[in-house]
Design a protein around this motif. Structure first.
Motif, PDB file in Angstrom:
ATOM      1  N   GLY A   1      14.955   4.979  16.627  1.00 22.73           N
ATOM      2  CA  GLY A   1      15.719   5.783  15.678  1.00 22.73           C
ATOM      3  C   GLY A   1      14.881   6.556  14.687  1.00 22.73           C
ATOM      4  N   ILE A   2      13.607   6.733  14.973  1.00 20.77           N
ATOM      5  CA  ILE A   2      12.725   7.471  14.066  1.00 20.77           C
ATOM      6  C   ILE A   2      12.138   8.678  14.797  1.00 20.77           C
ATOM      7  CG2 ILE A   2      10.552   7.407  12.773  1.00 20.77           C
ATOM      8  CD1 ILE A   2      11.105   4.503  12.181  1.00 20.77           C
ATOM      9  N   LYS A   3      12.305   9.856  14.219  1.00 20.78           N
ATOM     10  CA  LYS A   3      11.713  11.065  14.785  1.00 20.78           C
ATOM     11  C   LYS A   3      10.465  11.413  13.979  1.00 20.78           C
ATOM     12  CE  LYS A   3      12.591  15.885  15.947  1.00 20.78           C
ATOM     13  NZ  LYS A   3      13.564  17.014  15.876  1.00 20.78           N
TER      14      LYS A   3
ATOM     15  N   GLN B   1       2.811  -2.126  18.915  1.00 17.93           N
ATOM     16  CA  GLN B   1       2.623  -3.547  18.630  1.00 17.93           C
ATOM     17  C   GLN B   1       2.530  -3.822  17.129  1.00 17.93           C
ATOM     18  OE1 GLN B   1      -0.642  -5.394  20.716  1.00 17.93           O
ATOM     19  NE2 GLN B   1      -0.067  -7.444  20.080  1.00 17.93           N
ATOM     20  N   GLY B   2       3.326  -4.788  16.679  1.00 18.28           N
ATOM     21  CA  GLY B   2       3.275  -5.234  15.292  1.00 18.28           C
ATOM     22  C   GLY B   2       4.046  -4.376  14.310  1.00 18.28           C
ATOM     23  N   THR B   3       4.832  -3.403  14.796  1.00 22.05           N
ATOM     24  CA  THR B   3       5.467  -2.443  13.884  1.00 22.05           C
ATOM     25  C   THR B   3       6.950  -2.694  13.638  1.00 22.05           C
ATOM     26  OG1 THR B   3       6.002  -0.930  15.722  1.00 22.05           O
ATOM     27  CG2 THR B   3       3.866  -0.634  14.632  1.00 22.05           C
ATOM     28  N   GLU B   4       7.550  -3.684  14.281  1.00 23.24           N
ATOM     29  CA  GLU B   4       9.008  -3.845  14.252  1.00 23.24           C
ATOM     30  C   GLU B   4       9.573  -3.912  12.828  1.00 23.24           C
ATOM     31  OE1 GLU B   4      11.182  -3.793  16.651  1.00 23.24           O
ATOM     32  OE2 GLU B   4       9.895  -3.801  18.423  1.00 23.24           O
ATOM     33  N   ASP B   5       9.027  -4.794  11.994  1.00 23.71           N
ATOM     34  CA  ASP B   5       9.558  -4.949  10.626  1.00 23.71           C
ATOM     35  C   ASP B   5       9.337  -3.690   9.808  1.00 23.71           C
ATOM     36  OD1 ASP B   5      10.316  -7.499  11.250  1.00 23.71           O
ATOM     37  OD2 ASP B   5       8.612  -8.482  10.280  1.00 23.71           O
ATOM     38  N   ILE B   6       8.199  -3.046   9.990  1.00 22.11           N
ATOM     39  CA  ILE B   6       7.889  -1.825   9.241  1.00 22.11           C
ATOM     40  C   ILE B   6       8.863  -0.712   9.608  1.00 22.11           C
ATOM     41  CG2 ILE B   6       6.152  -0.004   8.940  1.00 22.11           C
ATOM     42  CD1 ILE B   6       4.026  -2.213   9.249  1.00 22.11           C
ATOM     43  N   ILE B   7       9.185  -0.601  10.882  1.00 22.91           N
ATOM     44  CA  ILE B   7      10.104   0.448  11.329  1.00 22.91           C
ATOM     45  C   ILE B   7      11.468   0.297  10.668  1.00 22.91           C
ATOM     46  CG2 ILE B   7      11.485   1.147  13.338  1.00 22.91           C
ATOM     47  CD1 ILE B   7       8.920   0.900  14.995  1.00 22.91           C
ATOM     48  N   GLU B   8      11.976  -0.917  10.613  1.00 21.17           N
ATOM     49  CA  GLU B   8      13.284  -1.131   9.987  1.00 21.17           C
ATOM     50  C   GLU B   8      13.245  -0.773   8.510  1.00 21.17           C
ATOM     51  OE1 GLU B   8      16.097  -1.751  11.628  1.00 21.17           O
ATOM     52  OE2 GLU B   8      14.785  -1.491  13.371  1.00 21.17           O
ATOM     53  N   PHE B   9      12.120  -1.039   7.862  1.00 28.44           N
ATOM     54  CA  PHE B   9      11.992  -0.734   6.433  1.00 28.44           C
ATOM     55  C   PHE B   9      11.921   0.766   6.178  1.00 28.44           C
ATOM     56  CE2 PHE B   9       9.089   0.190   2.865  1.00 28.44           C
ATOM     57  CZ  PHE B   9       9.848  -0.317   1.816  1.00 28.44           C
ATOM     58  N   ILE B  10      11.111   1.491   6.964  1.00 25.64           N
ATOM     59  CA  ILE B  10      10.884   2.908   6.658  1.00 25.64           C
ATOM     60  C   ILE B  10      12.097   3.773   7.011  1.00 25.64           C
ATOM     61  CG2 ILE B  10       8.387   2.711   6.919  1.00 25.64           C
ATOM     62  CD1 ILE B  10       8.610   4.047   9.588  1.00 25.64           C
ATOM     63  N   LYS B  11      13.034   3.235   7.755  1.00 23.69           N
ATOM     64  CA  LYS B  11      14.258   3.995   8.008  1.00 23.69           C
ATOM     65  C   LYS B  11      15.002   4.284   6.708  1.00 23.69           C
ATOM     66  CE  LYS B  11      15.256   2.358  12.724  1.00 23.69           C
ATOM     67  NZ  LYS B  11      16.182   1.529  13.545  1.00 23.69           N
ATOM     68  N   LYS B  12      14.779   3.440   5.705  1.00 20.65           N
ATOM     69  CA  LYS B  12      15.503   3.576   4.434  1.00 20.65           C
ATOM     70  C   LYS B  12      14.629   4.182   3.331  1.00 20.65           C
ATOM     71  CE  LYS B  12      17.311  -0.914   5.817  1.00 20.65           C
ATOM     72  NZ  LYS B  12      17.292  -2.355   5.500  1.00 20.65           N
ATOM     73  N   ALA B  13      13.409   4.602   3.679  1.00 16.26           N
ATOM     74  CA  ALA B  13      12.474   5.072   2.656  1.00 16.26           C
ATOM     75  C   ALA B  13      12.050   6.513   2.943  1.00 16.26           C
ATOM     76  CB  ALA B  13      11.255   4.154   2.614  1.00 16.26           C
TER      77      ALA B  13
ATOM     78  N   HIS C   1       0.801  -1.226   0.000  1.00 13.76           N
ATOM     79  CA  HIS C   1       0.000   0.000   0.000  1.00 13.76           C
ATOM     80  C   HIS C   1       0.833   1.274   0.000  1.00 13.76           C
ATOM     81  CE1 HIS C   1      -3.810  -2.059   0.552  1.00 13.76           C
ATOM     82  NE2 HIS C   1      -3.301  -2.752   1.560  1.00 13.76           N
ATOM     83  N   ALA C   2       2.091   1.185   0.415  1.00 13.59           N
ATOM     84  CA  ALA C   2       2.914   2.384   0.576  1.00 13.59           C
ATOM     85  C   ALA C   2       3.320   2.969  -0.767  1.00 13.59           C
ATOM     86  CB  ALA C   2       4.161   2.049   1.395  1.00 13.59           C
ATOM     87  N   THR C   3       3.269   4.281  -0.851  1.00 15.34           N
ATOM     88  CA  THR C   3       3.730   4.999  -2.036  1.00 15.34           C
ATOM     89  C   THR C   3       4.684   6.102  -1.594  1.00 15.34           C
ATOM     90  OG1 THR C   3       1.814   6.482  -1.932  1.00 15.34           O
ATOM     91  CG2 THR C   3       1.636   4.553  -3.370  1.00 15.34           C
ATOM     92  N   GLU C   4       5.539   6.539  -2.497  1.00 12.84           N
ATOM     93  CA  GLU C   4       6.513   7.579  -2.184  1.00 12.84           C
ATOM     94  C   GLU C   4       5.795   8.833  -1.686  1.00 12.84           C
ATOM     95  OE1 GLU C   4      10.670   8.799  -2.241  1.00 12.84           O
ATOM     96  OE2 GLU C   4       9.654   6.884  -2.478  1.00 12.84           O
TER      97      GLU C   4
END
Length: 254
Positions: free
Chosen positions: A227-229, A196-208, A183-186
């Motif tokens: 590491g996300i502000k 809860q349930g966000t761990e994998d998403i957080i690691e991904f969005i650090k690079k996006a 669902h994510a777009t630039e």
């Protein structure tokens, strides 16, 4: 049309985040991260006790998931007199969305809501209302299996004991990151409602390249530790304050 990824389950009946953001030209997309299973048995057993129901004065609700359990799995199974009695109890709710949902399913005396953006504030409201009563009533606190203990601790310090009953269980859904990426777009906004349930998403969005919003300070602190502000933090945990924060960020006024 800017996409708003709401990392939450869509609320039963009507979700105000959807209608509010749509009315301002955004494209809200729900990405549920956790599953909820109702566990109404203990609550039903308690409410079917006429003596307990008669003396019960106050109920505390901190989650829309509890309201869904009441609406779908408790109220339909109560006898008419017990249902009517329950709906007349004073209910203290965290946040306007939970408060509105309670009123929509028939509760007539709901307090807190928009005046109680978190459990600590709600506990202060409850304490102010009932701490001078003697004997002090024992509020019924309806919770999920995973919960914080801010409300019972704060009320206990004021001499108010609560009875906790679990109304739902949660578990992480499979493939959260895959569904998020679908669902994510630039340039999308990504709204975090809880850790809860966000761990994998957080690691991904650090690079996006996404704009990050937090529904409140507790989730904001969790994101910072990861590491996300967040670009914005909603002043109160409701759809209008979140919308205002995002619009302000988009126009560069914050």
């Amino acid at each position: 049309m800017q996409r708003i990824l709401l990392l939450k389950n869509k609320t039963a009946q009507k979700d105000k985040y959807e209608t509010t953001f749509q009315s301002y030209g955004f494209e809200p997309v729900f990405v549920p991260l956790i599953t909820h299973t109702h566990v109404p048995q203990d609550l039903l057993q308690l409410l079917e006790n006429n003596a307990y129901l008669a003396q019960l004065q106050n109920i505390i609700v901190t989650s829309q998931r509890t309201v869904e359990c009441l609406y779908e799995s408790v109220l339909p199974r109560l006898e008419a007199p017990a249902k009517q009695s329950l709906l007349q109890k004073t209910v203290y709710a965290v946040g306007p969305s939970t408060s509105d949902f309670l009123m929509r399913i028939g509760f007539s005396n709901v307090k807190g809501g928009s005046d109680a953006g978190n459990g600590s504030i709600l506990a202060d409201i409850i304490s102010s209302d009932i701490s001078s009563q003697f004997p002090k009533p024992e509020p019924l606190l309806l919770v999920g299996e995973i919960r914080r203990d801010i409300i019972p601790k704060k009320l206990s310090s004021a001499g108010i004991l609560v009875k906790e009953v679990i109304t739902y269980k949660t578990a992480n859904m499979p493939d959260n990151l895959i569904r998020f990426q679908h669902h994510a777009t630039e340039g999308s906004w990504v709204v975090f409602f809880s850790p809860q349930g966000t761990e994998d998403i957080i690691e991904f969005i650090k690079k996006a390249n996404y704009k990050i919003a937090s529904i409140g300070p507790t989730t904001q602190e969790f994101l910072k530790k990861k590491g996300i502000k967040p670009s914005v933090v909603s002043f109160k945990p409701d759809e209008q304050n979140l919308l205002n924060a995002i619009i302000s960020a988009n126009t560069g006024s914050i």
